[in-house]
Design a protein around this motif. Sequence first.
Motif, mmCIF file in Angstrom:
data_model
loop_
_atom_site.group_PDB
_atom_site.id
_atom_site.type_symbol
_atom_site.label_atom_id
_atom_site.label_comp_id
_atom_site.label_asym_id
_atom_site.label_seq_id
_atom_site.Cartn_x
_atom_site.Cartn_y
_atom_site.Cartn_z
ATOM 1 N N ALA A 1 3.865 -12.469 -69.631
ATOM 2 C CA ALA A 1 3.404 -13.864 -69.667
ATOM 3 C C ALA A 1 2.002 -13.948 -70.256
ATOM 4 O O ALA A 1 1.691 -14.827 -71.070
ATOM 5 N N PHE A 2 1.178 -13.002 -69.869
ATOM 6 C CA PHE A 2 -0.208 -13.013 -70.330
ATOM 7 C C PHE A 2 -0.289 -12.768 -71.842
ATOM 8 O O PHE A 2 -1.007 -13.461 -72.563
ATOM 9 N N PRO B 1 10.298 -24.459 -75.777
ATOM 10 C CA PRO B 1 8.873 -24.766 -75.684
ATOM 11 C C PRO B 1 8.175 -24.052 -74.526
ATOM 12 O O PRO B 1 6.967 -23.830 -74.583
ATOM 13 N N ASP B 2 8.938 -23.702 -73.463
ATOM 14 C CA ASP B 2 8.264 -23.063 -72.320
ATOM 15 C C ASP B 2 8.408 -21.533 -72.363
ATOM 16 O O ASP B 2 8.106 -20.844 -71.401
ATOM 17 N N GLU B 3 8.857 -21.021 -73.505
ATOM 18 C CA GLU B 3 8.951 -19.565 -73.701
ATOM 19 C C GLU B 3 7.563 -18.945 -73.695
ATOM 20 O O GLU B 3 6.647 -19.479 -74.311
ATOM 21 N N LEU B 4 7.414 -17.827 -72.988
ATOM 22 C CA LEU B 4 6.078 -17.204 -72.934
ATOM 23 C C LEU B 4 6.089 -15.768 -73.437
ATOM 24 O O LEU B 4 5.293 -14.960 -72.999
ATOM 25 N N LYS B 5 7.032 -15.461 -74.317
ATOM 26 C CA LYS B 5 7.124 -14.069 -74.788
ATOM 27 C C LYS B 5 6.241 -13.841 -76.014
ATOM 28 O O LYS B 5 6.136 -14.708 -76.875
ATOM 29 N N ARG C 1 5.093 -20.086 -63.755
ATOM 30 C CA ARG C 1 5.402 -18.657 -63.666
ATOM 31 C C ARG C 1 4.390 -17.933 -62.785
ATOM 32 O O ARG C 1 4.726 -17.042 -62.036
ATOM 33 N N ALA D 1 4.196 -23.933 -68.448
ATOM 34 C CA ALA D 1 5.139 -22.849 -68.146
ATOM 35 C C ALA D 1 4.412 -21.702 -67.452
ATOM 36 O O ALA D 1 4.935 -21.112 -66.505
ATOM 37 N N PHE D 2 3.204 -21.421 -67.914
ATOM 38 C CA PHE D 2 2.432 -20.331 -67.330
ATOM 39 C C PHE D 2 2.093 -20.631 -65.868
ATOM 40 O O PHE D 2 2.179 -19.765 -65.008
ATOM 41 N N ILE E 1 1.046 -15.877 -73.668
ATOM 42 C CA ILE E 1 0.134 -17.030 -73.702
ATOM 43 C C ILE E 1 -1.114 -16.688 -74.507
ATOM 44 O O ILE E 1 -1.674 -17.546 -75.190
ATOM 45 N N GLN F 1 2.596 -27.241 -73.263
ATOM 46 C CA GLN F 1 3.882 -26.811 -72.705
ATOM 47 C C GLN F 1 3.830 -25.368 -72.226
ATOM 48 O O GLN F 1 4.385 -25.025 -71.179
ATOM 49 N N LYS F 2 3.130 -24.534 -72.995
ATOM 50 C CA LYS F 2 3.026 -23.117 -72.604
ATOM 51 C C LYS F 2 2.172 -22.981 -71.348
ATOM 52 O O LYS F 2 2.454 -22.158 -70.481
#
Lengths: 92, 269
Positions: B155-156, A60-64, B135, B131-132, B159, B127-128
């Motif tokens: 990351a950008f 869920p925290d994947e940002l790819k 990060r 996470a962002f 998201i 959640q994202k």
Amino acid sequence: MIVRILGEGQLEVPDSAVDELNKLDVALEKAVERDDEAAFRPALEALLAKVREVGSATKPDELKPSELIIPQPDATMEEVRKLLTDEGLIPG
Amino acid sequence: MGVMKRVTMVFRAKANKALDRMEDPRETLDYSYQTQLELLQKVRRGVADVATSRKRVELQINQLQQSADKLDRQARDSLAAGREDLAREALTRKAGIQSQLEDLQTQYASLQGEEEKLTAASQRLQQKVDAFRTRKETIKATYTAAEAQTRINEAFTGISEEMGDVGLAIQRAEDKTAQMRARAGAIDELMASGALEDMVSGPHDDIQAELDRMVAGTGVDRELERMKAELSQGSAPREIEGGGQGSADGATPASAASTTEPGPAGDTE
């Protein structure tokens, strides 16, 4: 390889499935190009089914970013066409 | 090239355009985070909007269901009273309401689906965004500018894609909700104008009026029968009413009253 199903999120798909997915995708593209509603729905469903079969959810925290993005399951052909152009997309 | 690749390119192009506009990586991170928070707000409002529409449709479904039930009862009552014509009329009206009900139920299911999808999208985005944020701080603290740029880009772009996806989901939900609002508004108007009211209930409920008349009618008939029976019991004095006045006393009050003339005469004696 990360694949996104719009409206559902990302899936990790093994690279070995890419050929199969591309084949299904070509059928989908042809249906859209020919404006062939009868072929469009089954093509989209087949593509989604394959991705779900071989894919597993990413963390869920994947940002790819995804390598491939598939339209949402209930997308109409018109919506898919809009997705192929800039129209209707919220700027990120 | 395929649909998947083309859609991906459109999403990517959006992200790149936004990235190109920003020169300072830190600015990119902070600005993007602000946008994410705004989108989170928007998707939550979207969930609330869809829920409101869903509840409104639910209310209308309940109202129409009551109307359909009432017409069903009226049809049964009419049949029981031997009035097939009236029962047919009630059932015809019920069928009209039933088709509207089915339409509303489809809408309800669609709104419910939209609500679930948006709720899930909102949770995913949350959640994202979390996470962002983590990060973002790590990137700011740890990396040199060149390294930071690469990590920021990933990351950008990641998201951005999520935000584009959620943005589309919000749009779809808004479109559906707008359609439902228009339909719900039309039904509300129909109810307010009395057109639907006239069909099922209220002061203009002609089926109920007819049924009531019939019930009242049978009551009158029954009373008439009872009276006739009573009268036939006391028919002997009534028949000789014209002949002999004296024997009429105590028979029926009516005939007694008309035949007591000799009585008062006697009283005055």
